[in-house]
Scaffold this motif. Structure first.
Motif, PDB file in Angstrom:
ATOM      1  N   ARG A  38     -49.182 -35.093  36.878  1.00 44.11           N
ATOM      2  CA  ARG A  38     -49.691 -33.990  37.679  1.00 44.11           C
ATOM      3  C   ARG A  38     -48.981 -32.702  37.301  1.00 44.11           C
ATOM      4  NH1 ARG A  38     -47.395 -35.621  43.717  1.00 44.11           N
ATOM      5  NH2 ARG A  38     -45.181 -35.163  43.317  1.00 44.11           N
ATOM      6  N   GLN A  39     -49.683 -31.606  37.544  1.00 43.09           N
ATOM      7  CA  GLN A  39     -49.101 -30.299  37.281  1.00 43.09           C
ATOM      8  C   GLN A  39     -49.469 -29.361  38.416  1.00 43.09           C
ATOM      9  OE1 GLN A  39     -50.044 -28.562  33.440  1.00 43.09           O
ATOM     10  NE2 GLN A  39     -48.214 -27.292  33.547  1.00 43.09           N
ATOM     11  N   ALA A  40     -48.452 -28.942  39.132  1.00 42.28           N
ATOM     12  CA  ALA A  40     -48.645 -27.955  40.188  1.00 42.28           C
ATOM     13  C   ALA A  40     -48.565 -26.553  39.584  1.00 42.28           C
ATOM     14  CB  ALA A  40     -47.586 -28.125  41.264  1.00 42.28           C
ATOM     15  N   GLN A  41     -49.146 -25.605  40.269  1.00 40.94           N
ATOM     16  CA  GLN A  41     -49.172 -24.246  39.759  1.00 40.94           C
ATOM     17  C   GLN A  41     -47.760 -23.731  39.545  1.00 40.94           C
ATOM     18  OE1 GLN A  41     -51.615 -21.701  42.138  1.00 40.94           O
ATOM     19  NE2 GLN A  41     -51.803 -20.164  40.519  1.00 40.94           N
ATOM     20  N   GLY A  42     -47.486 -23.244  38.346  1.00 42.29           N
ATOM     21  CA  GLY A  42     -46.181 -22.682  38.025  1.00 42.29           C
ATOM     22  C   GLY A  42     -45.109 -23.706  37.719  1.00 42.29           C
ATOM     23  N   LYS A  43     -45.479 -24.979  37.650  1.00 42.89           N
ATOM     24  CA  LYS A  43     -44.495 -26.026  37.385  1.00 42.89           C
ATOM     25  C   LYS A  43     -44.875 -26.828  36.150  1.00 42.89           C
ATOM     26  CE  LYS A  43     -42.924 -26.623  42.147  1.00 42.89           C
ATOM     27  NZ  LYS A  43     -42.636 -27.599  43.224  1.00 42.89           N
ATOM     28  N   GLN A  44     -43.908 -27.570  35.651  1.00 47.11           N
ATOM     29  CA  GLN A  44     -44.159 -28.418  34.490  1.00 47.11           C
ATOM     30  C   GLN A  44     -44.925 -29.672  34.898  1.00 47.11           C
ATOM     31  OE1 GLN A  44     -40.251 -29.121  32.735  1.00 47.11           O
ATOM     32  NE2 GLN A  44     -40.607 -27.501  31.260  1.00 47.11           N
ATOM     33  N   ARG A  45     -45.640 -30.218  33.917  1.00 49.95           N
ATOM     34  CA  ARG A  45     -46.338 -31.469  34.165  1.00 49.95           C
ATOM     35  C   ARG A  45     -45.308 -32.576  34.367  1.00 49.95           C
ATOM     36  NH1 ARG A  45     -51.505 -33.055  30.493  1.00 49.95           N
ATOM     37  NH2 ARG A  45     -51.990 -30.916  31.147  1.00 49.95           N
ATOM     38  N   GLU A  46     -45.545 -33.455  35.346  1.00 47.99           N
ATOM     39  CA  GLU A  46     -44.611 -34.533  35.620  1.00 47.99           C
ATOM     40  C   GLU A  46     -45.365 -35.857  35.746  1.00 47.99           C
ATOM     41  OE1 GLU A  46     -42.644 -34.328  39.413  1.00 47.99           O
ATOM     42  OE2 GLU A  46     -44.489 -33.906  40.529  1.00 47.99           O
ATOM     43  N   LEU A  47     -44.681 -36.923  35.351  1.00 44.88           N
ATOM     44  CA  LEU A  47     -45.265 -38.255  35.475  1.00 44.88           C
ATOM     45  C   LEU A  47     -45.276 -38.664  36.940  1.00 44.88           C
ATOM     46  CD1 LEU A  47     -46.303 -40.874  34.125  1.00 44.88           C
ATOM     47  CD2 LEU A  47     -43.918 -41.617  34.035  1.00 44.88           C
ATOM     48  N   VAL A  48     -46.412 -39.132  37.409  1.00 38.91           N
ATOM     49  CA  VAL A  48     -46.549 -39.594  38.787  1.00 38.91           C
ATOM     50  C   VAL A  48     -46.420 -41.114  38.846  1.00 38.91           C
ATOM     51  CG1 VAL A  48     -48.068 -39.709  40.790  1.00 38.91           C
ATOM     52  CG2 VAL A  48     -48.044 -37.658  39.359  1.00 38.91           C
ATOM     53  N   ALA A  49     -47.221 -41.792  38.049  1.00 44.02           N
ATOM     54  CA  ALA A  49     -47.209 -43.254  38.054  1.00 44.02           C
ATOM     55  C   ALA A  49     -47.817 -43.757  36.760  1.00 44.02           C
ATOM     56  CB  ALA A  49     -47.987 -43.808  39.245  1.00 44.02           C
ATOM     57  N   SER A  50     -47.359 -44.933  36.329  1.00 43.18           N
ATOM     58  CA  SER A  50     -47.909 -45.546  35.126  1.00 43.18           C
ATOM     59  C   SER A  50     -47.933 -47.055  35.291  1.00 43.18           C
ATOM     60  CB  SER A  50     -47.102 -45.164  33.891  1.00 43.18           C
ATOM     61  OG  SER A  50     -45.788 -45.672  33.989  1.00 43.18           O
ATOM     62  N   ILE A  51     -48.787 -47.678  34.496  1.00 44.42           N
ATOM     63  CA  ILE A  51     -48.881 -49.130  34.478  1.00 44.42           C
ATOM     64  C   ILE A  51     -49.043 -49.560  33.031  1.00 44.42           C
ATOM     65  CG2 ILE A  51     -51.385 -49.090  34.904  1.00 44.42           C
ATOM     66  CD1 ILE A  51     -50.937 -51.697  36.583  1.00 44.42           C
ATOM     67  N   THR A  52     -48.273 -50.573  32.632  1.00 46.39           N
ATOM     68  CA  THR A  52     -48.337 -51.033  31.263  1.00 46.39           C
ATOM     69  C   THR A  52     -49.442 -52.071  31.096  1.00 46.39           C
ATOM     70  OG1 THR A  52     -46.806 -52.868  31.560  1.00 46.39           O
ATOM     71  CG2 THR A  52     -45.849 -50.705  31.058  1.00 46.39           C
ATOM     72  N   GLY A  53     -49.720 -52.396  29.842  1.00 46.63           N
ATOM     73  CA  GLY A  53     -50.692 -53.451  29.588  1.00 46.63           C
ATOM     74  C   GLY A  53     -50.277 -54.775  30.208  1.00 46.63           C
ATOM     75  N   GLY A  54     -48.975 -54.968  30.345  1.00 48.08           N
ATOM     76  CA  GLY A  54     -48.468 -56.187  30.966  1.00 48.08           C
ATOM     77  C   GLY A  54     -48.408 -56.133  32.478  1.00 48.08           C
ATOM     78  N   GLY A  55     -48.728 -54.966  33.044  1.00 49.85           N
ATOM     79  CA  GLY A  55     -48.788 -54.854  34.491  1.00 49.85           C
ATOM     80  C   GLY A  55     -47.557 -54.261  35.156  1.00 49.85           C
ATOM     81  N   ARG A  56     -46.569 -53.860  34.362  1.00 49.43           N
ATOM     82  CA  ARG A  56     -45.384 -53.251  34.964  1.00 49.43           C
ATOM     83  C   ARG A  56     -45.708 -51.832  35.414  1.00 49.43           C
ATOM     84  NH1 ARG A  56     -42.251 -52.701  30.822  1.00 49.43           N
ATOM     85  NH2 ARG A  56     -42.136 -50.428  30.775  1.00 49.43           N
ATOM     86  N   THR A  57     -45.262 -51.499  36.600  1.00 46.87           N
ATOM     87  CA  THR A  57     -45.546 -50.170  37.151  1.00 46.87           C
ATOM     88  C   THR A  57     -44.273 -49.333  37.243  1.00 46.87           C
ATOM     89  OG1 THR A  57     -45.304 -50.999  39.410  1.00 46.87           O
ATOM     90  CG2 THR A  57     -47.521 -50.993  38.480  1.00 46.87           C
ATOM     91  N   ASP A  58     -44.478 -48.027  37.239  1.00 48.52           N
ATOM     92  CA  ASP A  58     -43.368 -47.098  37.349  1.00 48.52           C
ATOM     93  C   ASP A  58     -43.866 -45.898  38.149  1.00 48.52           C
ATOM     94  OD1 ASP A  58     -41.377 -45.041  35.106  1.00 48.52           O
ATOM     95  OD2 ASP A  58     -40.826 -46.079  36.958  1.00 48.52           O
ATOM     96  N   TYR A  59     -42.977 -45.356  39.001  1.00 49.00           N
ATOM     97  CA  TYR A  59     -43.359 -44.249  39.874  1.00 49.00           C
ATOM     98  C   TYR A  59     -42.296 -43.156  39.870  1.00 49.00           C
ATOM     99  CZ  TYR A  59     -46.657 -47.591  41.941  1.00 49.00           C
ATOM    100  OH  TYR A  59     -47.663 -48.512  42.140  1.00 49.00           O
ATOM    101  N   ALA A  60     -42.757 -41.936  40.064  1.00 44.83           N
ATOM    102  CA  ALA A  60     -41.817 -40.858  40.316  1.00 44.83           C
ATOM    103  C   ALA A  60     -41.150 -41.108  41.666  1.00 44.83           C
ATOM    104  CB  ALA A  60     -42.559 -39.523  40.335  1.00 44.83           C
ATOM    105  N   ASP A  61     -39.895 -40.721  41.778  1.00 44.96           N
ATOM    106  CA  ASP A  61     -39.174 -40.938  43.037  1.00 44.96           C
ATOM    107  C   ASP A  61     -39.887 -40.280  44.214  1.00 44.96           C
ATOM    108  OD1 ASP A  61     -35.802 -40.739  41.622  1.00 44.96           O
ATOM    109  OD2 ASP A  61     -37.208 -42.419  41.806  1.00 44.96           O
ATOM    110  N   SER A  62     -40.510 -39.151  43.948  1.00 43.79           N
ATOM    111  CA  SER A  62     -41.134 -38.381  45.026  1.00 43.79           C
ATOM    112  C   SER A  62     -42.371 -39.062  45.623  1.00 43.79           C
ATOM    113  CB  SER A  62     -41.528 -36.994  44.524  1.00 43.79           C
ATOM    114  OG  SER A  62     -42.426 -37.099  43.432  1.00 43.79           O
ATOM    115  N   VAL A  63     -42.911 -40.080  44.938  1.00 52.81           N
ATOM    116  CA  VAL A  63     -44.120 -40.732  45.447  1.00 52.81           C
ATOM    117  C   VAL A  63     -43.913 -42.207  45.770  1.00 52.81           C
ATOM    118  CG1 VAL A  63     -45.512 -39.121  44.076  1.00 52.81           C
ATOM    119  CG2 VAL A  63     -45.119 -41.447  43.217  1.00 52.81           C
ATOM    120  N   LYS A  64     -42.739 -42.732  45.501  1.00 58.22           N
ATOM    121  CA  LYS A  64     -42.472 -44.146  45.778  1.00 58.22           C
ATOM    122  C   LYS A  64     -42.683 -44.447  47.256  1.00 58.22           C
ATOM    123  CE  LYS A  64     -39.234 -45.175  42.026  1.00 58.22           C
ATOM    124  NZ  LYS A  64     -37.823 -45.430  41.643  1.00 58.22           N
ATOM    125  N   GLY A  65     -43.370 -45.538  47.513  1.00 53.50           N
ATOM    126  CA  GLY A  65     -43.646 -45.929  48.889  1.00 53.50           C
ATOM    127  C   GLY A  65     -44.897 -45.290  49.453  1.00 53.50           C
TER     128      GLY A  65
END
Length: 115
Positions: A38-65
């Motif tokens: 995601r990219q908010a106005q005036g800010k750098q693009r940041e990773l929010v969440a991802s999922i691998t082909g094997g199903g492993r997920t990863d989240y930004a701290d700000s959106v966990k939970g």
């Protein structure tokens, strides 16, 4: 050629929910990772969440939970369920797929959290 089509963005009140979808098409069999930046106005693009082909997920701290990423392999679609949305979640959300040798991006979908 790989194409990503996003949907599900919009305007929601604080505390509300949205679900983003990203449908992939093109000539690939498997992927290394798919997800959302995601990219908010005036800010750098940041990773929010991802999922691998094997199903492993990863989240930004700000959106966990609050956010959950999932996939439907048959539909080649990745979803981002966003709950308890906050004003700071307002941004353009971009879907991506990493095919090891290249990254592909969607056009972006606007998410606005406001009362």
């Amino acid at each position: 050629q790989v194409q990503l089509v996003e949907s599900g963005g919009g305007l929601v009140q604080p505390g509300g929910s949205l679900r983003l979808s990203c449908a992939a098409s093109g000539s690939f069999i498997s992927f290394n990772a798919m997800g959302w930046y995601r990219q908010a106005q005036g800010k750098q693009r940041e990773l929010v969440a991802s999922i691998t082909g094997g199903g492993r997920t990863d989240y930004a701290d700000s959106v966990k939970g609050r956010f959950t990423i999932s996939r439907d392999n048959a539909k080649r679609t990745v979803y981002l369920q966003m709950n308890s949305l906050k004003s700071e979640d307002t941004a353009v959300y971009y879907c991506f797929v990493n095919l090891w040798v290249a990254d592909y991006w969607g056009q972006g979908t606007q998410v606005t959290v406001s009362s």
